[in-house]
Design a protein around this motif. Structure first.
Motif, PDB file in Angstrom:
ATOM      1  N   GLU A   1       0.831  -1.202   0.000  1.00  0.00           N
ATOM      2  CA  GLU A   1       0.000   0.000   0.000  1.00  0.00           C
ATOM      3  C   GLU A   1       0.868   1.256   0.000  1.00  0.00           C
ATOM      4  O   GLU A   1       0.588   2.221  -0.723  1.00  0.00           O
ATOM      5  CB  GLU A   1      -0.928  -0.006   1.218  1.00  0.00           C
ATOM      6  CG  GLU A   1      -1.919   1.137   1.209  1.00  0.00           C
ATOM      7  CD  GLU A   1      -2.904   1.062   2.361  1.00  0.00           C
ATOM      8  OE1 GLU A   1      -3.108   2.106   3.007  1.00  0.00           O
ATOM      9  OE2 GLU A   1      -3.464  -0.026   2.602  1.00  0.00           O
TER      10      GLU A   1
ATOM     11  N   ASP B   1       2.462   1.544  -3.463  1.00  0.00           N
ATOM     12  CA  ASP B   1       1.422   1.944  -4.417  1.00  0.00           C
ATOM     13  C   ASP B   1       1.089   3.428  -4.260  1.00  0.00           C
ATOM     14  O   ASP B   1       1.032   4.170  -5.249  1.00  0.00           O
ATOM     15  CB  ASP B   1       0.176   1.077  -4.201  1.00  0.00           C
ATOM     16  CG  ASP B   1      -0.859   1.253  -5.286  1.00  0.00           C
ATOM     17  OD1 ASP B   1      -0.486   1.267  -6.479  1.00  0.00           O
ATOM     18  OD2 ASP B   1      -2.052   1.373  -4.952  1.00  0.00           O
ATOM     19  N   ASP B   2       0.882   3.878  -3.027  1.00  0.00           N
ATOM     20  CA  ASP B   2       0.560   5.292  -2.785  1.00  0.00           C
ATOM     21  C   ASP B   2       1.703   6.206  -3.223  1.00  0.00           C
ATOM     22  O   ASP B   2       1.468   7.287  -3.781  1.00  0.00           O
ATOM     23  CB  ASP B   2       0.244   5.523  -1.307  1.00  0.00           C
ATOM     24  CG  ASP B   2      -1.098   4.949  -0.881  1.00  0.00           C
ATOM     25  OD1 ASP B   2      -1.879   4.513  -1.761  1.00  0.00           O
ATOM     26  OD2 ASP B   2      -1.371   4.920   0.336  1.00  0.00           O
ATOM     27  N   THR B   3       2.940   5.783  -2.995  1.00  0.00           N
ATOM     28  CA  THR B   3       4.094   6.585  -3.401  1.00  0.00           C
ATOM     29  C   THR B   3       4.195   6.660  -4.929  1.00  0.00           C
ATOM     30  O   THR B   3       4.493   7.726  -5.482  1.00  0.00           O
ATOM     31  CB  THR B   3       5.384   6.021  -2.783  1.00  0.00           C
ATOM     32  OG1 THR B   3       5.232   5.976  -1.360  1.00  0.00           O
ATOM     33  CG2 THR B   3       6.590   6.874  -3.144  1.00  0.00           C
TER      34      THR B   3
END
Length: 157
Positions: free
Chosen positions: A99, A102-104
């Motif tokens: 997560e 993915d967010d980065t």
């Protein structure tokens, strides 16, 4: 430009070290299986309530093996539960890591794209950027929409 949420870099050496760490994880878990979407859809799922149920069932089976058919493999049940219990913290850790990665990726891609839009907008508005007309036109193709082909009308006679 909008808020800058991420300003970092990943050196080739660090990237290689991360990729090697992932390879090591795969190497240490050679028994991992790859389920098809159909497998995932049709298999029984074990949530928190089911975990307690499975633990109780294992204990009942261990203390009372006489009512089980000879074909029932109690040791395999014990191994399956032990593997699940061992992998569950790994799953939680990897899920959190995925997560974050993915967010980065989303944040850095968004910032790069926003900056590219600003460059395109400034270049178009400037008008005196000699020799960049072809590049600006090429960048502008990103926004060209394909026209929908008109379907031939079917006449009913």
């Amino acid at each position: 430009m909008s808020e800058n949420r991420i300003s970092a870099s990943l050196s080739p050496a660090d990237k290689e070290a991360v990729m090697q760490a992932i390879a090591t994880i795969r190497e240490k878990l050679p028994f991992l299986v790859d389920l098809t979407p159909e497998d995932r859809r049709t298999m029984l799922k074990m949530g928190d309530k089911s975990r307690a149920f499975v633990s109780i069932a294992l204990e009942v089976a261990t203390q009372n093996p006489n009512f089980l058919p000879r074909s029932f493999d109690l040791e395999e049940m014990r191994r399956d539960l032990a593997l699940f219990e061992a992998l569950y913290p790994v799953l939680l850790s990897l899920t959190q890591l995925q997560e974050l990665v993915d967010d980065t990726c989303i944040a850095s891609a968004s910032e790069a794209y926003a900056a590219a839009l600003a460059v395109y907008s400034y270049a178009k508005a400037s008008g005196d950027v000699a020799g960049l007309d072809a590049v600006i036109d090429e960048m502008g193709r990103r926004f060209n929409r394909r026209s929908k082909k008109k379907q031939p009308e079917v006449s009913v006679s």
